[in-house]
Write a protein that holds these residues in place. Structure first.
Motif, PDB file in Angstrom:
ATOM      1  N   ASP A  43      -0.013  -2.066  -5.500  1.00 35.43           N
ATOM      2  CA  ASP A  43       1.527  -1.671  -4.788  1.00 35.43           C
ATOM      3  C   ASP A  43       1.302  -2.682  -3.373  1.00 35.43           C
ATOM      4  OD1 ASP A  43       2.601   0.205  -5.942  1.00 35.43           O
ATOM      5  OD2 ASP A  43       1.739   1.792  -4.887  1.00 35.43           O
ATOM      6  N   ASN A  45       3.425  -3.809   0.216  1.00 34.77           N
ATOM      7  CA  ASN A  45       4.421  -3.555   1.370  1.00 34.77           C
ATOM      8  C   ASN A  45       5.153  -4.937   1.562  1.00 34.77           C
ATOM      9  OD1 ASN A  45       6.131  -2.419   3.007  1.00 34.77           O
ATOM     10  ND2 ASN A  45       4.340  -1.072   3.937  1.00 34.77           N
ATOM     11  N   TYR A  46       6.049  -5.188   1.277  1.00 33.63           N
ATOM     12  CA  TYR A  46       6.428  -6.413   1.926  1.00 33.63           C
ATOM     13  C   TYR A  46       7.427  -5.855   3.321  1.00 33.63           C
ATOM     14  CZ  TYR A  46       5.639  -9.908  -2.074  1.00 33.63           C
ATOM     15  OH  TYR A  46       4.828 -10.018  -2.805  1.00 33.63           O
ATOM     16  N   GLN A  47       7.094  -6.852   4.252  1.00 30.90           N
ATOM     17  CA  GLN A  47       8.051  -6.732   5.436  1.00 30.90           C
ATOM     18  C   GLN A  47       8.531  -7.671   5.778  1.00 30.90           C
ATOM     19  OE1 GLN A  47       8.909  -4.311   7.529  1.00 30.90           O
ATOM     20  NE2 GLN A  47       7.169  -3.227   5.299  1.00 30.90           N
ATOM     21  N   GLY A  56      12.243  -3.883   4.657  1.00 27.62           N
ATOM     22  CA  GLY A  56      11.203  -3.331   4.121  1.00 27.62           C
ATOM     23  C   GLY A  56      10.765  -3.273   2.410  1.00 27.62           C
ATOM     24  N   VAL A  58       8.214  -1.751  -0.693  1.00 25.74           N
ATOM     25  CA  VAL A  58       7.064  -1.745  -1.285  1.00 25.74           C
ATOM     26  C   VAL A  58       7.309  -1.766  -2.728  1.00 25.74           C
ATOM     27  CG1 VAL A  58       5.072  -0.134  -2.239  1.00 25.74           C
ATOM     28  CG2 VAL A  58       6.970  -0.392   0.410  1.00 25.74           C
ATOM     29  N   ASN A 166       0.015  -4.694   3.877  1.00 23.25           N
ATOM     30  CA  ASN A 166      -0.568  -3.820   3.720  1.00 23.25           C
ATOM     31  C   ASN A 166      -1.770  -4.316   3.655  1.00 23.25           C
ATOM     32  OD1 ASN A 166       0.827  -3.945   1.263  1.00 23.25           O
ATOM     33  ND2 ASN A 166       0.305  -2.423  -0.014  1.00 23.25           N
TER      34      ASN A 166
END
Length: 240
Positions: A43, A45-47, A56, A58, A166
């Motif tokens: 996984d 977590n793209y911002q 954002g 995931v 993350n």
């Protein structure tokens, strides 16, 4: 005469036992020589920094690899959409690309890219990223990790940049063989080896993967030779 058959009657059993031992040893050798690779879905977590603000999302990321001569074809797959657009993106309006970060015995990044969207993307819905592919060529031999890094989405003259927030784990780990070195080659787990792709037909392989195959062939030859020897001894004693 009875003593002769008693003495020689045991030999086929010994030969069969020897053949079984040879088979076990050959199997163990092939298992030990198998190339090392590890792949998993991670996984991320793209911002994302978009022209209209930050967003954002995931997405599980899968990287697979396929050995191709002295290089590896990588495929990076997104299982969920990332970011969104306030207006509809028509067919072919969005072009994705990304970087895969190298770790372990190598550093740097591998660029991967994908085709434009083949269907219109409705406004304010997650943007589905197509599979991104690229080629990685080892500089040396050793264990190398592949981790999702920056994602770039270009659409309608704008650029959206998404960065993992993350500290994700590697999606793929390979034992690679560089020029003049020795090491294990691998496939997707995925490469898989990834990922990097996602592998279709079998591509030509060189190095340890072929060595493992050759060792397997050798083991099979030794096994057949042992079995033939056991059969010859059994028939010989039957004739006697």
């Amino acid at each position: 005469m009875a003593r002769f058959y008693e003495q020689h009657g045991r030999r086929p059993g010994r030969a069969a036992g020897l053949a079984a031992a040879v088979a076990m040893a050959a199997g163990s050798a092939v298992m030990l020589a198998a190339p090392a690779a590890h792949a998993e879905v991670v996984d991320v977590n793209y911002q994302c920094k978009t022209p209209i603000g930050n967003k954002g999302a995931v997405s599980p990321i899968d990287i697979k690899s396929t050995a191709d001569g002295g290089a590896y074809k990588l495929v990076m797959s997104f299982q969920k959409g990332v970011s969104s657009s306030p207006v509809e993106l028509g067919k072919g309006a969005m072009k994705p690309s990304a970087l895969i970060k190298l770790g372990g015995s190598e550093s740097g990044t591998v660029p991967v890219a994908g085709p434009p969207n083949d269907q219109a993307i409705p406004a304010n819905t997650p943007i589905k990223i197509s599979d991104l592919s690229g080629t990685y060529t080892p500089k040396g031999s050793g264990k190398v990790t592949f981790t999702a890094a920056t994602l770039t989405i270009k659409a309608l003259g704008t650029t959206t940049t998404c960065s993992p927030s993350n500290n994700p784990k590697p999606s793929l780990t390979l034992d690679v063989k560089g020029p003049g070195g020795s090491g294990g080659a691998s496939g997707s787990a995925g490469a898989s080896a990834a990922g990097g792709g996602s592998s279709g037909g079998q591509l030509p392989q060189t190095g340890p993967a072929d060595s493992a195959l050759a060792l397997g062939t050798l083991g099979g030859t030794v096994l057949l030779a042992g079995a033939a020897g056991a059969l010859w001894l059994t028939r010989r004693h039957q004739r006697v």
